[in-house]
Motif scaffolding. Structure first.
Motif, PDB file in Angstrom:
ATOM      1  N   LEU A 108      -9.575  27.372  -2.292  1.00  0.00           N
ATOM      2  CA  LEU A 108      -8.876  26.764  -1.169  1.00  0.00           C
ATOM      3  C   LEU A 108      -8.423  25.378  -1.613  1.00  0.00           C
ATOM      4  O   LEU A 108      -9.241  24.542  -1.980  1.00  0.00           O
ATOM      5  CB  LEU A 108      -9.811  26.650   0.043  1.00  0.00           C
ATOM      6  N   GLU A 109      -7.093  25.167  -1.620  1.00  0.00           N
ATOM      7  CA  GLU A 109      -6.566  23.851  -2.000  1.00  0.00           C
ATOM      8  C   GLU A 109      -5.274  23.578  -1.251  1.00  0.00           C
ATOM      9  O   GLU A 109      -4.420  24.447  -1.124  1.00  0.00           O
ATOM     10  CB  GLU A 109      -6.345  23.749  -3.508  1.00  0.00           C
ATOM     11  N   ASN A 110      -5.174  22.377  -0.716  1.00  0.00           N
ATOM     12  CA  ASN A 110      -3.986  21.919   0.004  1.00  0.00           C
ATOM     13  C   ASN A 110      -3.569  22.852   1.137  1.00  0.00           C
ATOM     14  O   ASN A 110      -2.383  23.085   1.356  1.00  0.00           O
ATOM     15  CB  ASN A 110      -2.810  21.719  -0.962  1.00  0.00           C
ATOM     16  N   GLY A 111      -4.527  23.412   1.843  1.00  0.00           N
ATOM     17  CA  GLY A 111      -4.218  24.280   2.977  1.00  0.00           C
ATOM     18  C   GLY A 111      -3.810  25.685   2.595  1.00  0.00           C
ATOM     19  O   GLY A 111      -3.373  26.457   3.449  1.00  0.00           O
ATOM     20  N   LEU A 112      -3.936  26.052   1.321  1.00  0.00           N
ATOM     21  CA  LEU A 112      -3.599  27.389   0.858  1.00  0.00           C
ATOM     22  C   LEU A 112      -4.841  28.068   0.291  1.00  0.00           C
ATOM     23  O   LEU A 112      -5.548  27.494  -0.538  1.00  0.00           O
ATOM     24  CB  LEU A 112      -2.511  27.343  -0.216  1.00  0.00           C
ATOM     25  N   LEU A 113      -5.089  29.287   0.745  1.00  0.00           N
ATOM     26  CA  LEU A 113      -6.190  30.088   0.224  1.00  0.00           C
ATOM     27  C   LEU A 113      -5.619  31.013  -0.844  1.00  0.00           C
ATOM     28  O   LEU A 113      -4.722  31.805  -0.559  1.00  0.00           O
ATOM     29  CB  LEU A 113      -6.838  30.903   1.342  1.00  0.00           C
ATOM     30  N   HIS A 114      -6.114  30.872  -2.076  1.00  0.00           N
ATOM     31  CA  HIS A 114      -5.657  31.705  -3.193  1.00  0.00           C
ATOM     32  C   HIS A 114      -6.746  32.724  -3.498  1.00  0.00           C
ATOM     33  O   HIS A 114      -7.892  32.351  -3.747  1.00  0.00           O
ATOM     34  CB  HIS A 114      -5.398  30.875  -4.446  1.00  0.00           C
ATOM     35  N   VAL A 115      -6.386  34.007  -3.507  1.00  0.00           N
ATOM     36  CA  VAL A 115      -7.311  35.073  -3.880  1.00  0.00           C
ATOM     37  C   VAL A 115      -6.729  35.752  -5.113  1.00  0.00           C
ATOM     38  O   VAL A 115      -5.642  36.343  -5.058  1.00  0.00           O
ATOM     39  CB  VAL A 115      -7.499  36.098  -2.744  1.00  0.00           C
ATOM     40  N   ASP A 116      -7.433  35.638  -6.233  1.00  0.00           N
ATOM     41  CA  ASP A 116      -6.972  36.216  -7.494  1.00  0.00           C
ATOM     42  C   ASP A 116      -7.581  37.603  -7.666  1.00  0.00           C
ATOM     43  O   ASP A 116      -8.788  37.796  -7.471  1.00  0.00           O
ATOM     44  CB  ASP A 116      -7.365  35.323  -8.674  1.00  0.00           C
ATOM     45  N   LEU A 117      -6.735  38.545  -8.031  1.00  0.00           N
ATOM     46  CA  LEU A 117      -7.143  39.939  -8.202  1.00  0.00           C
ATOM     47  C   LEU A 117      -6.831  40.382  -9.621  1.00  0.00           C
ATOM     48  O   LEU A 117      -5.880  39.893 -10.236  1.00  0.00           O
ATOM     49  CB  LEU A 117      -6.380  40.837  -7.219  1.00  0.00           C
TER      50      LEU A 117
END
Length: 153
Positions: free
Chosen positions: A113-122
């Motif tokens: 979670l960074e700068n209001g964005l949730l990143h999910v790596d697959l």
């Protein structure tokens, strides 16, 4: 909104029922676009889902991977200790749930979670037993031999 009749595909294919059901759901589903998200391909077998979750803290978000479904939920904790009165609320603080259907052998590698964005790596990791193998053809009554070929994917 247009609707598509997928009946001809049901008649001429075998084993694609799940795919056509997903297409049917997405075309007829009037699901809201909150929160917005992106799906990116970052490598040959790597993907990233980015969800805009501004205003949500890390402990207000949950990510659950079960079977072939990835579910991202967000629920704001009510701040009852605040002594101020909100005159206008333009920043969305509603709860949400987004579900993504994952292909076989796709696993969640990381979430940040960074700068209001949730990143999910697959990442898609195909087991060795499921990778294609080349079979040698023998002349005569001998049995077939398997040639290990790590270059075939």
């Amino acid at each position: 909104m247009r609707t598509y009749d997928l009946t001809p595909f049901y008649r001429s294919t075998v084993g694609f029922d799940r795919l056509f059901n997903l297409l049917d759901q997405t075309s007829s589903d009037g699901s809201p676009g909150y929160p917005p998200y992106n799906i990116e391909r970052t490598g040959e077998n790597d993907y990233r889902i980015t969800v805009a979750v501004s205003g949500f803290a890390k402990d207000e978000l949950s990510i659950v991977a079960k079977e072939n479904t990835l579910t991202i939920k967000g629920e704001k904790v009510a701040n009852e200790n605040s002594k101020s009165e909100v005159l206008y609320r333009g920043i969305a603080a509603r709860a949400f749930e987004r579900a993504f259907q994952l292909a076989d052998f796709v696993q969640v590698k990381n979430a940040s979670l960074e700068n209001g964005l949730l990143h999910v790596d697959l990442v898609r990791e195909i087991p060795e037993a499921k990778k294609p193998r080349q079979i040698a053809i023998n002349a005569g009554a001998q049995g077939a031999q398997v040639i290990e070929n790590s270059a075939a994917a």
